[in-house]
Structure formats: C-alpha cells, structure tokens
Design a protein around this motif. Structure first.
Motif, PDB file in Angstrom:
ATOM      1  N   ILE A 240       3.054   3.217 -10.516  1.00  0.00           N
ATOM      2  CA  ILE A 240       3.844   2.950  -9.310  1.00  0.00           C
ATOM      3  C   ILE A 240       3.331   3.792  -8.142  1.00  0.00           C
ATOM      4  N   GLY A 241       3.182   5.084  -8.386  1.00  0.00           N
ATOM      5  CA  GLY A 241       2.742   5.990  -7.322  1.00  0.00           C
ATOM      6  C   GLY A 241       1.355   5.651  -6.830  1.00  0.00           C
ATOM      7  N   LEU A 242       0.456   5.436  -7.805  1.00  0.00           N
ATOM      8  CA  LEU A 242      -0.950   5.204  -7.463  1.00  0.00           C
ATOM      9  C   LEU A 242      -1.130   3.888  -6.701  1.00  0.00           C
ATOM     10  N   VAL A 243      -0.539   2.816  -7.255  1.00  0.00           N
ATOM     11  CA  VAL A 243      -0.707   1.494  -6.629  1.00  0.00           C
ATOM     12  C   VAL A 243      -0.042   1.462  -5.254  1.00  0.00           C
ATOM     13  N   SER A 244       1.155   2.044  -5.142  1.00  0.00           N
ATOM     14  CA  SER A 244       1.873   2.008  -3.860  1.00  0.00           C
ATOM     15  C   SER A 244       1.068   2.710  -2.776  1.00  0.00           C
ATOM     16  N   LEU A 245       0.570   3.888  -3.119  1.00  0.00           N
ATOM     17  CA  LEU A 245      -0.141   4.676  -2.104  1.00  0.00           C
ATOM     18  C   LEU A 245      -1.496   4.052  -1.765  1.00  0.00           C
ATOM     19  N   LEU A 246      -2.274   3.764  -2.824  1.00  0.00           N
ATOM     20  CA  LEU A 246      -3.615   3.215  -2.570  1.00  0.00           C
ATOM     21  C   LEU A 246      -3.544   1.826  -1.954  1.00  0.00           C
ATOM     22  N   GLY A 247      -2.602   1.017  -2.455  1.00  0.00           N
ATOM     23  CA  GLY A 247      -2.447  -0.347  -1.930  1.00  0.00           C
ATOM     24  C   GLY A 247      -2.128  -0.325  -0.442  1.00  0.00           C
ATOM     25  N   THR A 248      -1.134   0.476  -0.074  1.00  0.00           N
ATOM     26  CA  THR A 248      -0.736   0.546   1.339  1.00  0.00           C
ATOM     27  C   THR A 248      -1.887   1.064   2.204  1.00  0.00           C
ATOM     28  N   LEU A 249      -2.549   2.089   1.689  1.00  0.00           N
ATOM     29  CA  LEU A 249      -3.655   2.691   2.438  1.00  0.00           C
ATOM     30  C   LEU A 249      -4.783   1.660   2.650  1.00  0.00           C
ATOM     31  N   CYS A 250      -5.121   0.928   1.588  1.00  0.00           N
ATOM     32  CA  CYS A 250      -6.183  -0.094   1.686  1.00  0.00           C
ATOM     33  C   CYS A 250      -5.810  -1.127   2.749  1.00  0.00           C
ATOM     34  N   PHE A 251      -4.562  -1.636   2.664  1.00  0.00           N
ATOM     35  CA  PHE A 251      -4.132  -2.646   3.633  1.00  0.00           C
ATOM     36  C   PHE A 251      -4.187  -2.106   5.057  1.00  0.00           C
ATOM     37  N   TYR A 252      -3.715  -0.878   5.203  1.00  0.00           N
ATOM     38  CA  TYR A 252      -3.683  -0.287   6.540  1.00  0.00           C
ATOM     39  C   TYR A 252      -5.105  -0.143   7.085  1.00  0.00           C
ATOM     40  N   LEU A 253      -5.994   0.352   6.237  1.00  0.00           N
ATOM     41  CA  LEU A 253      -7.373   0.571   6.693  1.00  0.00           C
ATOM     42  C   LEU A 253      -8.052  -0.755   7.040  1.00  0.00           C
ATOM     43  N   VAL A 254      -7.928  -1.740   6.137  1.00  0.00           N
ATOM     44  CA  VAL A 254      -8.617  -3.021   6.359  1.00  0.00           C
ATOM     45  C   VAL A 254      -8.059  -3.727   7.596  1.00  0.00           C
ATOM     46  N   PHE A 255      -6.740  -3.882   7.653  1.00  0.00           N
ATOM     47  CA  PHE A 255      -6.177  -4.721   8.720  1.00  0.00           C
ATOM     48  C   PHE A 255      -5.990  -3.979  10.040  1.00  0.00           C
ATOM     49  N   SER A 256      -5.527  -2.758   9.973  1.00  0.00           N
ATOM     50  CA  SER A 256      -5.250  -2.071  11.232  1.00  0.00           C
ATOM     51  C   SER A 256      -6.496  -1.373  11.768  1.00  0.00           C
ATOM     52  N   PHE A 257      -7.212  -0.696  10.875  1.00  0.00           N
ATOM     53  CA  PHE A 257      -8.339   0.120  11.310  1.00  0.00           C
ATOM     54  C   PHE A 257      -9.590  -0.731  11.541  1.00  0.00           C
ATOM     55  N   PHE A 258      -9.961  -1.566  10.562  1.00  0.00           N
ATOM     56  CA  PHE A 258     -11.206  -2.336  10.711  1.00  0.00           C
ATOM     57  C   PHE A 258     -11.009  -3.640  11.485  1.00  0.00           C
ATOM     58  N   LEU A 259      -9.983  -4.426  11.099  1.00  0.00           N
ATOM     59  CA  LEU A 259      -9.812  -5.741  11.746  1.00  0.00           C
ATOM     60  C   LEU A 259      -8.977  -5.659  13.031  1.00  0.00           C
ATOM     61  N   LYS A 260      -8.445  -4.488  13.332  1.00  0.00           N
ATOM     62  CA  LYS A 260      -7.695  -4.244  14.572  1.00  0.00           C
ATOM     63  C   LYS A 260      -6.502  -5.196  14.763  1.00  0.00           C
ATOM     64  N   VAL A 261      -5.855  -5.567  13.631  1.00  0.00           N
ATOM     65  CA  VAL A 261      -4.641  -6.389  13.739  1.00  0.00           C
ATOM     66  C   VAL A 261      -3.523  -5.472  14.273  1.00  0.00           C
ATOM     67  N   PRO A 262      -2.839  -5.867  15.370  1.00  0.00           N
ATOM     68  CA  PRO A 262      -1.803  -4.975  15.923  1.00  0.00           C
ATOM     69  C   PRO A 262      -0.540  -4.965  15.063  1.00  0.00           C
ATOM     70  N   LEU A 263      -0.560  -4.208  13.980  1.00  0.00           N
ATOM     71  CA  LEU A 263       0.588  -4.155  13.062  1.00  0.00           C
ATOM     72  C   LEU A 263       1.693  -3.275  13.659  1.00  0.00           C
ATOM     73  N   PRO A 264       2.957  -3.538  13.294  1.00  0.00           N
ATOM     74  CA  PRO A 264       4.042  -2.738  13.885  1.00  0.00           C
ATOM     75  C   PRO A 264       3.908  -1.250  13.567  1.00  0.00           C
ATOM     76  N   ARG A 265       4.088  -0.431  14.582  1.00  0.00           N
ATOM     77  CA  ARG A 265       3.984   1.027  14.397  1.00  0.00           C
ATOM     78  C   ARG A 265       5.368   1.593  14.115  1.00  0.00           C
ATOM     79  N   GLY A 266       5.387   2.757  13.466  1.00  0.00           N
ATOM     80  CA  GLY A 266       6.685   3.329  13.123  1.00  0.00           C
ATOM     81  C   GLY A 266       6.628   4.817  12.936  1.00  0.00           C
ATOM     82  N   ILE A 267       7.381   5.311  11.946  1.00  0.00           N
ATOM     83  CA  ILE A 267       7.510   6.766  11.819  1.00  0.00           C
ATOM     84  C   ILE A 267       6.226   7.462  11.368  1.00  0.00           C
ATOM     85  N   LEU A 268       5.386   6.791  10.575  1.00  0.00           N
ATOM     86  CA  LEU A 268       4.178   7.484  10.103  1.00  0.00           C
ATOM     87  C   LEU A 268       2.938   7.136  10.941  1.00  0.00           C
ATOM     88  N   PHE A 269       2.623   5.855  11.031  1.00  0.00           N
ATOM     89  CA  PHE A 269       1.442   5.442  11.825  1.00  0.00           C
ATOM     90  C   PHE A 269       1.850   4.370  12.821  1.00  0.00           C
TER      91      PHE A 269
END
Lengths: 500, 148
Positions: free
Chosen positions: B119-148
């Motif tokens: 649970i811990g590993l998949v949740s953290l790595l999964g979220t991080l992967c999605f964030y990096l691919v879509f927000s960082f590389f593909l520049k999709v304007p995802l909703p911002r909030g308390i962390l990023f």
C-alpha cells in the motif's frame, strides 16, 4: 484525385517521420492498453484520446487513433490466448481454441497466427476501403438533409439491431443517447436545454467524459465484482512463426475470415464481434474435422482473428464516406475528428483529400507496424498481463481523470465521468448495450440538424422523408427491421406457449 | 424481469415524461420552424413509450428474474464508486498530488486489502510517477493544492 495519385499523396503524408512516429506510438500504446484484461478498443481509445488532442494536427491525430484502434484489436487476442479472458468482445471466440492451444504449449503458434492473420486481413480490409470508399463518397454527395436524417436513423437502427440480444433495450439506449446529446445549447436558437442553471451543462456533456465513464470507469466496476478468475499460461512462448503445415492448414481460414469480416464490418453495429463469431461458425462448418474445434484448432484462431481485423478496417468506410460511425470505438475517432474541426462524411474526400488518403495509407502501414511490433514484443505483453488488477485499476482511474480534467481544467468533468461510470455499470448489469447509447450521442446533433433543415426545406411537410427515393429506401429498411423484430418476438412467444 | 429492471423501466418512463414536459416549455415551435424543444420533446415521448413497452411486455416474468447481484457482489464496486467520488471532491481542495495519493491509499486498503508495505510503496511511487509524467514532463495543468 484518382486512386493511384490519392494513395501516393497518402503515403507521402503517412511516411513523414512525424506521422510515422505517432502511427507507431498509437499502435504500441493501443496494444499495450488493449492487452490489459477488461479494456477493449472503445475503452482504450477513450483512455488515449486526450493524447491525440495534444497533437493539434487532424491528420496526425487520426493516424495515431487508427494505430491505437488496430493495436487494441490485436492486444485483445493476446489476452484471450494467454489468459482465457477476452480482451474485447471481438476476441471472445479466440479464447475457445487459442487458450487450448496455449495450454498444450502452442501459445507461440496461436499468437503468431493471430498476428499474421490480422495483418493479412487488415490489409485486405484496407484494399477494400481504398476502392469502395471513393465511389460511396461520390454517391453520398447526392444526400441532402432528409437523406441524412433517414441514413442516421438507419445507422442507429442497425447498431441497435446487431449489437445485443434485445432490440427494445437497444432502442431505449439509442433514444437515451440522443436525449443526452440535446443537453446544452440549442445549435440553432442558442437557447439552453436541460441545464437546470448549471453552468457546466451549458456546453452539453462532453463526448470524452461520457465515453470514459461508460467504458473506462464502468468496466472497472464490473471487473471489481471479480467473477472471472484468470489463469495466465506460464509456459515459455516460442515458435511464433507458423510452420508450413500450420500455414497450409490456416490459409483458407484467413482468407475466408477476411471476406466475412470485411462485409460484416461494413454494417453499423457489432461489426467485429459478429464477424468473428460468424467466421468461427463458417470454419467449423467447412472443416473436415469439426470435432477439433474447441480442443485447440489453429483455424479456430486464424479465422476469427482475421475476421475481426478485416471488420475493423471495413468499419472505417461508413464513417469516412457517410459520416456514420459503426461501433463505439469508431464513434470515438469520429468525435475526435469533429473536435479537430473535421466532419467525416461525403465531403471529406472533397474537402480534406490529404486527410482521407493519409488515413488510408497509414492503415496499410499500421498493419505492417503491428506485425513488426507484436511478434518481437510478445514477451513484454506477457509481463504486462502479470501486473495485478489491484494496481491497474487505480492507475486506470487516474489516467481517465487526468484525460477528462485536462480538457477544460474542470474537476466537475471528473465528477461527471464517475457518474456516467455508475450509470454505465447499472445499465450493463441490466443487460443494456452501451454501444447504441454512445453512437446515438455522437450522432444526436447531426440528426437534429438534418431533421430541422429538412423540415425547413419542405416548409413543415414531413412527407419529404418518403417522397425522396434515397431517403424512402433507408426508412423502408428501418421499417422492415422493426417489423422483422416484432415478428421474431411474436414467433418466440408462440413457440414458448405450447411448452409452458 | 426482476425488480431492478422494473424500477429501471419505471424510472425511464418518468424521465421521458418529465423531459417531454420540460422540452414543451422550452418552445415547441411548429413543423415549419421547429423550436429548441421540438426534437427533445419527441425523443422524450419515444423514450417514455419504449420504456412503457419494456415495463409491460415483461411484467409476467417477475418470479423467474435472477437477482442483479450475488451475495457481496456489489461491495467492491460500491466502495470503488465511493472512493472515486471522494477523490473528485478532494481533487479541487487538496490538489492532484495529495488527492491521488489518497485515492491509491484508500483503494488499496478498502477495496483490495493489500499488505501495508505494498500500500505504502504503490501509493507513493504511483502518485509520484503520475505527477512527474503528467505535470512535470507533459505540462498538463493539474490542480494544485497543499503539497504541489
């Protein structure tokens, strides 16, 4: 533009490094997602559709989408052969003999024959498309609003008639889809309809939100019920290239499957599904050893796989020439083109010849790419099948959410997608087919526009739909289909009475 | 026809009638100049009519109707729907990163009942992967909030 110069132009476009790259990416991604159990071509295209929006250029977009479609169709057969779970409805029959072959250690031969059969059939389908589409387009130029209205009704009726067990349920879904399409601004007067004051509804429901909800999220709910237990074939996959004996045995099946697939695929409705079932039945009937079917007969894999790929190619014909998408996956491509400002239909060849021929050329290439791609990458697909669904499901939810959110940067769209997912799940549980709903939603605005234009032309005289010969012919077929289904229902009831 | 089908048919009849009434109020126009309510009005009438047939054509088969769900079949889809609705509500407030992390977390705890390590590993790595691919590389304007 004649066939030769058209194709030449098409190849010059499809072979540009940029288009070739996205055709390849489409086929690769389509296969990768299509391999995952429970994700058929419609769900795969809906998941990957936002990628095509980002490309901007409609030619590159449709080249990529066609690649995704072909890839998803092929990916489904891998799941059927190795997992005994149909990756998509058109691969249901492939499970029967494909999985038996895999259990006997012949997974390589089954996968190889599926790939080669798909390549040959897909190419035959595209050759048919090359020669049938232009004259059909020219004929459709005679159509005015009344003909379009009647043709759209016919398309929806065929989709309803062929897509499920109950024509009544199919019709209810189609009308429900048409009604959903009326939500938002009236295209003629600009008045809002069924928005109840919600700003988000003023533009109407988005096609992607509906498609991802019904096919992506709805599918997850169904899969989570977890009734089907998958058993992955773990033997090493070798000898993908068919032997001479295999080839002699199956070449007839591939050719017959291609023929059946092409003609059935032309019809709106469950083209690829019906094509594969019919091709399997034909092969079993023609076989000298019909008892082999169900025990791992190579012909039982070659024929349906060829048929569903030929049907996939043929299903582009009504969309490109008449503007009638025949199945949910093609409806997704249709909607993607509309969003890019291109209206598929008779004027497509005249107004966008480059796009028309570019797509056809890319389909020849897409078929070849899939063959080159799939045989060496079988190992990778097997590894993908090992990813547990417990991890895949939230990943799919996130992909769907990002795709829907990125269209308008609005979280309400994501909420809407989940609502459609729940609606889709309920409808599927109640045995309602979702295909007619989606097709009707896509065609809704076209149908309304042609109805209103026709009534305007005729000064309110509804007989215009039956006094113009082409329109009357389309409506006569619709009437015959309704009559035939009523007769069938009455016959079934009469037959059931004595036994009860 | 089981009870669920009967309720669905009844709901569709109601939907058709209500939609027809609303469409009529939108402006029906006439055959020469159809108004904005013309097309939806007729569609609603057809929907109600077909649903009416669906309701009555199968009314005698009530006893033979199979239940829609077997025992516990609806549990996981129901939980998944709840987690997804929660996700959509939190996405705008907490931002993509935190809400997606919570989606993974609740999905794997409530629906899949995975081990804590997974649970811990998949949740953290999964979220991080999605964030990096879509927000960082593909520049999709995802909703911002308390962390990023």
């Amino acid at each position: 533009m004649d066939y030769f110069s058209g194709l030449l132009t098409g190849f010059s476009l499809a072979l540009t490094p940029y288009n070739l790259l996205f055709g390849f990416v489409g086929a690769l991604l389509g296969t990768a997602v299509g391999v995952l159990p429970g994700l058929g071509p419609a769900a795969t295209i809906s998941l990957l559709l936002p990628l095509s929006y980002a490309l901007g250029n409609p030619i590159t977009s449709i080249i990529m989408l066609a690649g995704i479609y072909y890839g998803a169709m092929y990916g489904g057969s891998t799941t059927s052969i190795l997992l005994n779970i149909p990756g998509e409805a058109a691969s249901v029959v492939t499970c029967i003999d494909g999985y038996q072959m895999a259990k006997k250690g012949r997974a390589g031969a089954a996968l190889g024959m599926a790939a080669i059969g798909s390549f040959i059939a897909g190419t035959i389908g595209v050759i048919g498309l090359t020669f049938v589409a232009p004259p059909l387009s020219a004929f459709a130029l005679k159509f005015g609003p009344p003909e379009y209205f009647s043709l759209t009704i016919l398309g929806l009726m065929l989709a309803t008639y062929l897509s499920g067990k109950s024509i009544l349920k199919g019709m209810i879904m189609a009308v429900f889809g048409l009604l959903l399409a009326t939500v938002g601004m009236d295209p003629v007067t600009g008045n809002t309809r069924y928005t109840f004051g919600f700003l988000i509804l003023e533009d109407g429901f988005d096609f992607l939100t509906l498609g991802m909800g019904l096919f992506g999220i709805g599918e997850i709910f169904l899969t989570l019920e977890g009734k089907v237990k998958a058993q992955l074939v773990t033997t090493k996959i070798t000898n993908l290239w068919p032997t001479l004996k295999d080839w002699t045995l199956s070449k007839g099946s591939v050719i017959r499957g291609s023929g059946v697939g092409f003609f059935v695929g032309l019809l709106p409705g469950g083209g690829a599904v019906i094509a594969s079932l019919l091709a399997y039945a034909v092969e079993k009937r023609l076989s000298k050893e019909p008892q082999k079917f169900g025990q791992g007969a190579l012909e039982g894999v070659a024929a349906p796989e060829s048929a569903n790929n030929a049907a996939a190619s043929a299903s582009f014909i009504p969309m490109l020439t008449l503007g009638i998408p025949g199945n949910p996956a093609i409806a997704m491509i249709f909607a993607a083109l509309l969003i890019q400002g291109v209206t598929p239909g008779p004027l497509l060849l005249k107004e966008h010849p480059n796009l028309f021929w570019g797509v056809i050329a890319s389909m020849y290439l897409g078929n070849a790419l899939l063959l080159v791609l799939n045989l060496p990458l079988v190992g990778l697909w097997v590894q993908m099948l090992k990813v547990p669904y417990s991890i895949l499901a939230p990943v799919i939810v996130l992909i769907c959410s990002i795709g829907v959110y990125s269209m308008k940067n609005d979280v309400s769209d994501v909420m809407m997608m989940v609502i459609f997912g729940v609606v889709g799940y309920f409808f599927r549980k109640l045995q309602f087919e979702l295909g007619p709903l989606l097709l009707a939603f896509v065609l809704g605005r076209i149908l309304e526009r042609s109805l209103r234009q026709a009534l305007l032309i005729s000064r309110g005289d509804v007989s215009i739909f039956i006094t113009r010969s082409i329109s009357a012919a389309f409506l006569a077929v619709v009437a015959l289909m309704i009559l035939a289904s009523i007769v069938m229902i009455l016959y079934k009831k009469m037959k059931a009475k004595p036994s009860s | 026809m089981n009870l669920w089908e009967r309720w669905t048919a009844a709901f569709l009849i109601f939907l058709g009638v209500a939609a027809a009434a609303l469409a009529y109020r939108m402006g029906f126009g006439d055959l020469h100049h159809p108004g904005p309510g013309f097309f939806p009005f007729w569609l609603s009438i057809i929907l109600a009519f077909l649903s009416f047939i669906y309701f009555f054509a199968n009314r005698r088969t009530t006893a033979s109707g199979k239940p829609l769900w077997g025992k516990g079949d609806w549990g996981r889809p129901g939980l998944a729907a709840a987690v997804m609705f929660g996700y959509t509500l939190l996405m705008g407030e907490l931002g993509f990163f935190s809400s997606s992390f919570l989606l993974f977390l609740f999905w794997l705890i409530l629906i899949e009942r995975e081990k804590w390590k997974t649970i811990g590993l998949v949740s953290l790595l999964g979220t991080l992967c999605f964030y990096l691919v879509f927000s960082f590389f593909l520049k999709v304007p995802l909703p911002r909030g308390i962390l990023f």
